[in-house]
Motif scaffolding. Structure first.
Motif, PDB file in Angstrom:
ATOM      1  N   ALA A  77       0.848  -1.192   0.000  1.00 50.69           N
ATOM      2  CA  ALA A  77       0.000   0.000   0.000  1.00 50.69           C
ATOM      3  C   ALA A  77       0.884   1.242   0.000  1.00 50.69           C
ATOM      4  O   ALA A  77       1.959   1.248   0.604  1.00 50.69           O
ATOM      5  CB  ALA A  77      -0.899   0.001   1.224  1.00 50.69           C
ATOM      6  N   THR A  81      -2.719   7.754   1.125  1.00 46.96           N
ATOM      7  CA  THR A  81      -3.971   7.276   0.546  1.00 46.96           C
ATOM      8  C   THR A  81      -4.874   8.454   0.200  1.00 46.96           C
ATOM      9  O   THR A  81      -4.981   9.408   0.981  1.00 46.96           O
ATOM     10  CB  THR A  81      -4.708   6.357   1.536  1.00 46.96           C
ATOM     11  OG1 THR A  81      -3.938   5.169   1.739  1.00 46.96           O
ATOM     12  CG2 THR A  81      -6.088   5.972   1.025  1.00 46.96           C
ATOM     13  N   ARG A 132      -9.442  -7.806  -1.351  1.00 51.44           N
ATOM     14  CA  ARG A 132      -9.191  -7.562  -2.762  1.00 51.44           C
ATOM     15  C   ARG A 132     -10.004  -8.536  -3.622  1.00 51.44           C
ATOM     16  O   ARG A 132     -10.416  -9.592  -3.157  1.00 51.44           O
ATOM     17  CB  ARG A 132      -7.704  -7.706  -3.077  1.00 51.44           C
ATOM     18  CG  ARG A 132      -6.835  -6.766  -2.289  1.00 51.44           C
ATOM     19  CD  ARG A 132      -5.381  -6.812  -2.695  1.00 51.44           C
ATOM     20  NE  ARG A 132      -4.742  -8.108  -2.529  1.00 51.44           N
ATOM     21  CZ  ARG A 132      -3.431  -8.275  -2.427  1.00 51.44           C
ATOM     22  NH1 ARG A 132      -2.621  -7.228  -2.480  1.00 51.44           N
ATOM     23  NH2 ARG A 132      -2.907  -9.477  -2.279  1.00 51.44           N
ATOM     24  N   ALA A 262       3.374   0.418  -9.366  1.00 43.45           N
ATOM     25  CA  ALA A 262       3.567   0.972  -8.021  1.00 43.45           C
ATOM     26  C   ALA A 262       3.957   2.443  -8.103  1.00 43.45           C
ATOM     27  O   ALA A 262       3.467   3.283  -7.339  1.00 43.45           O
ATOM     28  CB  ALA A 262       4.639   0.175  -7.277  1.00 43.45           C
ATOM     29  N   VAL A 266      -0.408   3.046  -8.436  1.00 40.29           N
ATOM     30  CA  VAL A 266      -0.777   2.782  -7.043  1.00 40.29           C
ATOM     31  C   VAL A 266      -0.472   3.983  -6.149  1.00 40.29           C
ATOM     32  O   VAL A 266      -1.318   4.410  -5.353  1.00 40.29           O
ATOM     33  CB  VAL A 266      -0.068   1.513  -6.520  1.00 40.29           C
ATOM     34  CG1 VAL A 266      -0.349   1.307  -5.033  1.00 40.29           C
ATOM     35  CG2 VAL A 266      -0.515   0.293  -7.323  1.00 40.29           C
ATOM     36  N   PHE A 271      -3.967   4.628  -3.667  1.00 39.15           N
ATOM     37  CA  PHE A 271      -4.705   3.427  -3.285  1.00 39.15           C
ATOM     38  C   PHE A 271      -4.739   3.274  -1.766  1.00 39.15           C
ATOM     39  O   PHE A 271      -3.816   3.697  -1.063  1.00 39.15           O
ATOM     40  CB  PHE A 271      -4.063   2.187  -3.905  1.00 39.15           C
ATOM     41  CG  PHE A 271      -4.418   1.961  -5.358  1.00 39.15           C
ATOM     42  CD1 PHE A 271      -5.019   2.948  -6.126  1.00 39.15           C
ATOM     43  CD2 PHE A 271      -4.149   0.748  -5.969  1.00 39.15           C
ATOM     44  CE1 PHE A 271      -5.338   2.744  -7.458  1.00 39.15           C
ATOM     45  CE2 PHE A 271      -4.459   0.521  -7.297  1.00 39.15           C
ATOM     46  CZ  PHE A 271      -5.056   1.518  -8.039  1.00 39.15           C
ATOM     47  N   GLY A 274      -2.807  -2.650  -0.942  1.00 40.40           N
ATOM     48  CA  GLY A 274      -1.804  -3.117  -1.875  1.00 40.40           C
ATOM     49  C   GLY A 274      -2.421  -3.714  -3.124  1.00 40.40           C
ATOM     50  O   GLY A 274      -3.648  -3.766  -3.281  1.00 40.40           O
ATOM     51  N   MET A 275      -1.558  -4.167  -4.019  1.00 41.91           N
ATOM     52  CA  MET A 275      -1.994  -4.771  -5.274  1.00 41.91           C
ATOM     53  C   MET A 275      -1.198  -6.043  -5.515  1.00 41.91           C
ATOM     54  O   MET A 275       0.011  -6.075  -5.292  1.00 41.91           O
ATOM     55  CB  MET A 275      -1.776  -3.806  -6.436  1.00 41.91           C
ATOM     56  CG  MET A 275      -2.182  -4.381  -7.796  1.00 41.91           C
ATOM     57  SD  MET A 275      -1.980  -3.203  -9.177  1.00 41.91           S
ATOM     58  CE  MET A 275      -0.187  -3.213  -9.331  1.00 41.91           C
ATOM     59  N   VAL A 293      -7.030  -5.741  -6.509  1.00 46.61           N
ATOM     60  CA  VAL A 293      -7.030  -4.614  -5.576  1.00 46.61           C
ATOM     61  C   VAL A 293      -8.399  -4.533  -4.912  1.00 46.61           C
ATOM     62  O   VAL A 293      -9.325  -5.267  -5.263  1.00 46.61           O
ATOM     63  CB  VAL A 293      -6.713  -3.266  -6.278  1.00 46.61           C
ATOM     64  CG1 VAL A 293      -5.328  -3.277  -6.894  1.00 46.61           C
ATOM     65  CG2 VAL A 293      -7.767  -2.907  -7.318  1.00 46.61           C
ATOM     66  N   ASP A 297     -10.189   0.824  -4.623  1.00 51.63           N
ATOM     67  CA  ASP A 297      -9.017   1.182  -5.420  1.00 51.63           C
ATOM     68  C   ASP A 297      -9.278   1.054  -6.917  1.00 51.63           C
ATOM     69  O   ASP A 297      -8.663   1.775  -7.716  1.00 51.63           O
ATOM     70  CB  ASP A 297      -7.802   0.372  -4.972  1.00 51.63           C
ATOM     71  CG  ASP A 297      -7.316   0.797  -3.598  1.00 51.63           C
ATOM     72  OD1 ASP A 297      -7.584   1.956  -3.217  1.00 51.63           O
ATOM     73  OD2 ASP A 297      -6.685  -0.014  -2.891  1.00 51.63           O
ATOM     74  N   PHE A 301      -8.667   4.258  -9.160  1.00 48.60           N
ATOM     75  CA  PHE A 301      -8.032   4.227 -10.476  1.00 48.60           C
ATOM     76  C   PHE A 301      -8.904   4.942 -11.500  1.00 48.60           C
ATOM     77  O   PHE A 301      -8.420   5.749 -12.304  1.00 48.60           O
ATOM     78  CB  PHE A 301      -7.766   2.786 -10.905  1.00 48.60           C
ATOM     79  CG  PHE A 301      -7.243   2.645 -12.312  1.00 48.60           C
ATOM     80  CD1 PHE A 301      -6.028   3.203 -12.680  1.00 48.60           C
ATOM     81  CD2 PHE A 301      -7.976   1.958 -13.268  1.00 48.60           C
ATOM     82  CE1 PHE A 301      -5.544   3.078 -13.986  1.00 48.60           C
ATOM     83  CE2 PHE A 301      -7.502   1.828 -14.571  1.00 48.60           C
ATOM     84  CZ  PHE A 301      -6.284   2.385 -14.931  1.00 48.60           C
TER      85      PHE A 301
END
Length: 398
Positions: A77, A81, A132, A262, A266, A271, A274-275, A293, A297, A301
């Motif tokens: 992450a 944010t 996710r 990232a 991200v 975000f 995390g992804m 995700v 998120d 995006f």
């Protein structure tokens, strides 16, 4: 045999990642860290046991935990944010229509942003806000955005660059003479079968092809394909082409898609979590599929794209990427395809993935709608049409 190949391959995956992948360098210190993820009991890549043919129960569990079944790269992450503030809720009538659609289509979550403000957010199927869900082909629009970033960074000259300039291994294949832009719009003229119901289709077999040492699995499968039309003259939906687009970005930037995301998505999009981005048997992130995700998120995006990409992509990139580079008229007036984005009437565009994943962007009304699902079947033209009608109703009555 394929399970054995996968098990052997994942042992070497960390060796396929560069230092830039596994720890941000000084000039991108703000980018979230990227680490290797290898499941204890990886699923087979054999087409006969493809996720396309799993039971509803098995899919529902896997869609929220793809990292338990497949190797991939894990993006932490970001430090900062983007806060999504809460606005007035949608009307009771709209909420009832959304819930009815979610119930009918086995959706696990849906979020509506209006000028960046949350107007609706709900979950089903035991899903929670901090879990996710896999993207399937929604990932294609992430990969397209990374293409834009690579052009902005000067790593790729333009969409007119021949693909063999970046991936010389494609010389002598059906992709010789094809440009990056023709890959991005899926107009290469290469023959392809994307039938999700057929275990012998190209899309079902491409990730099961036996790896060749020192060569991307996408290139290995591309060697088996033939041309059916001149480059630029025919549109055919091909997931392999997004996998090749991902390889183009990785080759041009010297980074995995996860590491570049990232840095370019991200972090900049802010975000909340995390992804995870799945890898193929040769260690490359799968550009056409399978990043995971949080629902919020996916919406972040979409908002990042709606706002123009925060300087990550060239000015006006999303007007082109989300515009009709391929026009589906007269068969489907108002519909088309951009650079890995579907385009809809009224200037709307969006990302779509099998089993009901979607991000729809309505620039004229500054609306983003994100949904994650486990449809009973991979595709449903009725489900897509009903979702577009639902988005239209939200926009008109919000």
């Amino acid at each position: 045999m394929k399970r054995l190949l996968l098990s052997i391959s994942v042992l070497a995956l960390a060796g396929c990642a560069t230092a830039n992948d596994l720890a941000p360098s000084a000039h991108v210190a703000a980018a979230p860290a990227v680490t290797q993820s290898v499941p204890a009991n990886p699923a087979t890549m054999d087409p006969s046991d493809s996720i396309l043919f799993w039971s509803d129960e098995r899919r529902s569990a896997a869609f929220r935990k793809m990292e338990d079944s497949f190797p991939g790269l894990e993006v932490a992450a970001p430090r900062h944010t983007r806060t999504l503030t809460r606005g007035p809720e949608l009307s009771d009538g709209l909420k009832a229509a959304i819930r009815d659609y979610m119930e009918r289509t086995n959706a696990s979550g849906m979020m509506v942003l209006d000028h960046g403000v949350v107007r609706f957010e709900e979950y089903r199927l035991g899903m929670t806000a901090d879990e996710r869900w896999t993207s399937f082909s929604v990932a294609k629009s992430f990969t397209s955005t990374l293409l834009g970033a690579a052009i902005a960074d000067g790593k790729i000259g333009s969409i007119d660059t021949p693909v063999t300039d970046i991936v010389p291994e494609l010389a002598g294949t059906a992709y010789d003479g094809v440009t990056v832009g023709q890959i991005a719009t899926m107009t290469s003229g290469v023959a392809w079968n994307e039938d999700y119901t057929d275990p012998n289709s190209d899309v079902a077999r491409m990730l099961a092809i036996e790896p060749v040492a020192g060569e991307s699995q996408a290139v290995t499968f591309a060697r088996t394909l033939k041309r059916e039309a001149p480059a630029g003259s025919k549109w055919v939906y091909k997931t392999l082409e997004t996998n090749l687009l991902g390889l183009i970005v990785e080759k041009a930037t010297g980074k995995s898609l996860a590491a570049y995301a990232a840095e370019k998505i991200v972090g900049p999009a802010g975000f909340s979590g995390g992804m995870f981005w799945m890898q193929d048997l040769t260690g490359g992130n799968i550009g056409g599929c399978c990043l995971s995700v949080r629902l919020s998120d996916y919406a972040r995006f979409g908002q990042f794209v709606l706002e123009g990409g925060n300087g990550v992509v060239p000015d006006g990139w999303f007007a082109k990427a989300g515009g009709r580079q391929v026009d589906f008229a007269p068969q489907a007036p108002g519909f088309g395809y951009g650079y890995q984005w579907w385009t809809y009437p009224g200037g709307n565009f969006g990302a779509q993935g099998i089993f009901g994943q979607a991000i729809t962007i309505v620039p004229s009304e500054q609306v983003v709608v994100a949904i994650i699902s486990n449809w009973p079947k991979a595709t449903s033209s009725g489900g897509r049409a009903d979702f577009r009608e639902l988005v239209d109703a939200i926009v008109k009555n919000k």
